[in-house]
Enzyme design. Structure first.
Site, short mmCIF file in Angstrom:
data_model
loop_
_atom_site.label_atom_id
_atom_site.label_comp_id
_atom_site.label_asym_id
_atom_site.label_seq_id
_atom_site.Cartn_x
_atom_site.Cartn_y
_atom_site.Cartn_z
N ASN A 59 -5.90 -24.97 -12.39
CA ASN A 59 -6.30 -23.97 -11.58
C ASN A 59 -5.41 -22.79 -10.62
OD1 ASN A 59 -8.88 -22.23 -11.04
ND2 ASN A 59 -9.43 -24.11 -12.37
N ARG A 60 -6.20 -22.53 -10.14
CA ARG A 60 -5.99 -21.41 -9.37
C ARG A 60 -5.70 -21.82 -7.38
NH1 ARG A 60 -9.03 -19.30 -13.08
NH2 ARG A 60 -8.39 -18.32 -14.58
N HIS A 64 -6.70 -30.36 -20.63
CA HIS A 64 -6.93 -29.65 -20.95
C HIS A 64 -7.64 -29.21 -22.15
CE1 HIS A 64 -7.67 -24.86 -20.54
NE2 HIS A 64 -7.63 -24.68 -19.33
N SER A 65 -8.04 -29.91 -22.78
CA SER A 65 -8.46 -30.03 -24.17
C SER A 65 -9.45 -29.11 -24.41
CB SER A 65 -8.96 -31.05 -24.41
OG SER A 65 -8.12 -32.00 -25.00
N TYR A 66 -9.27 -28.58 -25.59
CA TYR A 66 -10.31 -27.27 -25.77
C TYR A 66 -11.35 -28.60 -26.95
CZ TYR A 66 -8.15 -23.23 -24.32
OH TYR A 66 -7.43 -22.29 -23.11
N HIS A 89 -2.98 -23.35 -13.21
CA HIS A 89 -1.83 -24.48 -13.78
C HIS A 89 -0.45 -24.79 -14.01
CE1 HIS A 89 -5.95 -24.63 -15.19
NE2 HIS A 89 -5.99 -24.11 -16.35
N ASP A 100 -16.73 -20.12 -17.26
CA ASP A 100 -15.21 -20.34 -16.41
C ASP A 100 -15.39 -20.62 -14.73
OD1 ASP A 100 -12.30 -20.90 -16.21
OD2 ASP A 100 -12.34 -18.67 -16.44
N GLN A 134 -14.19 -27.98 -13.90
CA GLN A 134 -14.31 -26.93 -14.85
C GLN A 134 -15.00 -26.72 -15.76
OE1 GLN A 134 -12.74 -23.95 -12.72
NE2 GLN A 134 -13.05 -22.26 -13.87
N GLU A 188 -12.32 -29.54 -17.17
CA GLU A 188 -11.03 -30.38 -16.68
C GLU A 188 -11.65 -30.65 -15.93
OE1 GLU A 188 -9.17 -25.82 -17.18
OE2 GLU A 188 -10.75 -25.50 -17.78
C1 BGC Z 1 -8.89 -21.18 -16.34
C2 BGC Z 1 -9.66 -19.76 -17.45
C3 BGC Z 1 -8.54 -19.89 -18.29
C4 BGC Z 1 -7.98 -21.60 -18.91
C5 BGC Z 1 -6.76 -21.38 -19.61
C6 BGC Z 1 -9.37 -22.35 -17.49
O1 BGC Z 1 -8.31 -23.65 -16.41
O2 BGC Z 1 -9.93 -21.22 -15.91
O3 BGC Z 1 -9.95 -18.84 -16.21
O4 BGC Z 1 -8.06 -19.36 -19.27
O5 BGC Z 1 -7.68 -22.21 -18.27
O6 BGC Z 1 -5.41 -20.75 -19.53
#
Ligand code: BGC
Length: 386
Positions: free
Chosen positions: A112-113, A212-214, A138, A281, A315, A343
């Protein structure tokens, strides 16, 4: 609220309901063909070989590779016992090397940020990679998702397992200290994918690791996840600014489109979110002790996933930035809202918020994180009619 039927119950029903699914696949806990297999999966541009490991308990199969310690595939039965993949990704290494938004990746050193891409620790200032507006996201430009890990088969009584290890050198992406990281994937006899993270350091550093699995429980090529029904054991969240950096407040979800405390389709209120591109998000604060923290049901396939974690936050991201440009498995263009991520994490930007749980790891301490994704179905057709 729909039921959570474990596959083991489905297996038991097969004894009296022949013809439902494949009895050989849906065997009892210790009976399935539990195994780990290894194959070469290509090379990085620098010539480093990449390996792909397949972990199976006879019902659930996970594929994980040494590049990025990435989960590339996760096969799970639907309510008819038919297995299918539930994660986005690519068919070959090239897709991952070409750049992608963290499909299946292990994310670190800090997921994350971090606002302004800098922080101070013990009186010293650290400058990180600026890769998301003015912020870092990330792990920076070359995070743990883009390095080649070492792999080892560590299967044991819990099930087939692979442990990935990586030493992140002092100063990597601006972070202090040599960090030794281990990520272990296990496919358990309880039909869980369990991910255990461990890290130690020789200098104080922030550490937040996640996967970070989708997910698309109907399959990665089956359109949006707007009909998936989500429950989050989270009565609070951490609001952020326009760049998604937390303000530091912890607010109630009540009366907002973020209230998933009862099962709600993802699409029900998604348009009420004021964000561009639109969608969820957000970092949710998991109600202390809640197990599972999240539950997702796909009404089409009947697949249900429950997520439990040792982390205080999650997240919830609905693939808002997917725009059809990335072509994944089978050449399918991944569209907005074609997947969701859960996440599990410490809160974003924790280094700047003394009221958030600390993300600092010091020499002599061990960072640990465990997240379990448990699979089942909402019902079993033949069984439910009896
Ligand atoms: C973030 C998103 C981001 C994504 C892919 C997520 O964890 O919160 O803002 O676009 O990851 O990078």
């Amino acid at each position: 609220m729909h039921r959570f039927v474990p596959f083991i119950a489905v297996a038991a029903s097969l004894l009296v309901l022949p013809g439902l699914g494949d009895p050989a696949r849906a065997a009892g806990p210790a009976d399935g063909p539990r195994r780990v297999s290894r194959m070469d999966f290509g090379k990085t541009p620098g010539g480093t070989p990449v390996e792909l490991y397949t972990l199976s308990n006879g019902r659930i199969t996970a594929k994980v590779m040494t590049y990025g310690a990435i989960l590339t595939e996760l096969d799970v039965p639907d309510r008819n016992g038919k297995p299918g993949d539930v994660v986005l990704g690519f068919d070959s290494l090239e897709g991952y090397l070409a750049g992608h938004p963290y499909f299946g990746a292990t994310v670190g050193r800090v997921a994350n940020r971090i606002g302004g891409a800098k922080f101070s620790l013990d009186g010293k200032d650290y400058q990180l990679a600026v890769n998301n507006g003015p912020n870092t996201l990330h792990g920076g430009n070359k995070g743990f998702d883009k390095v080649v890990w070492k792999a080892e088969d560590v299967s044991g009584p819990a099930g087939p397992a692979v442990k990935f290890t990586y030493r992140s050198p002092d100063g990597e992406e601006g972070y202090p200290g040599n960090l030794d990281v281990a990520v272990t994937y296990t496919v358990t006899d309880q039909d869980e994918l369990k991910i255990d993270y461990k890290a130690t350091t020789d200098k104080a550093t922030p550490v937040v690791l996640t996967n970070h699995s989708y997910f698309n429980l109907a399959g990665p090529a089956s359109g949006t996840i707007l009909d998936h029904e989500v429950t989050l054991a989270a009565s609070k969240y951490t609001p952020g600014d326009a760049g998604m950096i937390p303000t530091g407040a912890i607010e109630s979800v009540k009366g907002t489109p973020l209230d998933f405390t009862t099962p709600t389709p993802i699409g029900a209120r998604i348009k009420e979110i004021k964000a561009d591109p639109v969608g969820y998000d957000h970092n949710f604060v998991i109600d202390p002790g809640a197990r599972p923290a999240a539950r997702v049901r796909d009404p089409r396939s009947g697949r249900v996933m429950e997520v439990s974690t040792t982390e205080p936050g999650v997240q919830f991201y609905t693939g808002n930035f997917l725009d059809g440009k990335v072509k994944g498995k089978g050449g399918v263009a991944y569209q907005q809202h074609q997947a969701f991520c859960l996440e599990t994490q410490h809160f974003p930007d924790s280094v700047h918020h003394a009221n958030f749980p600390s993300t600092i790891l010091r020499p002599g301490q061990t960072y640990t994180q465990t997240t379990i994704y448990k699979f089942g179905v909402d019902s079993v057709p033949g069984l439910d009619r009896r």
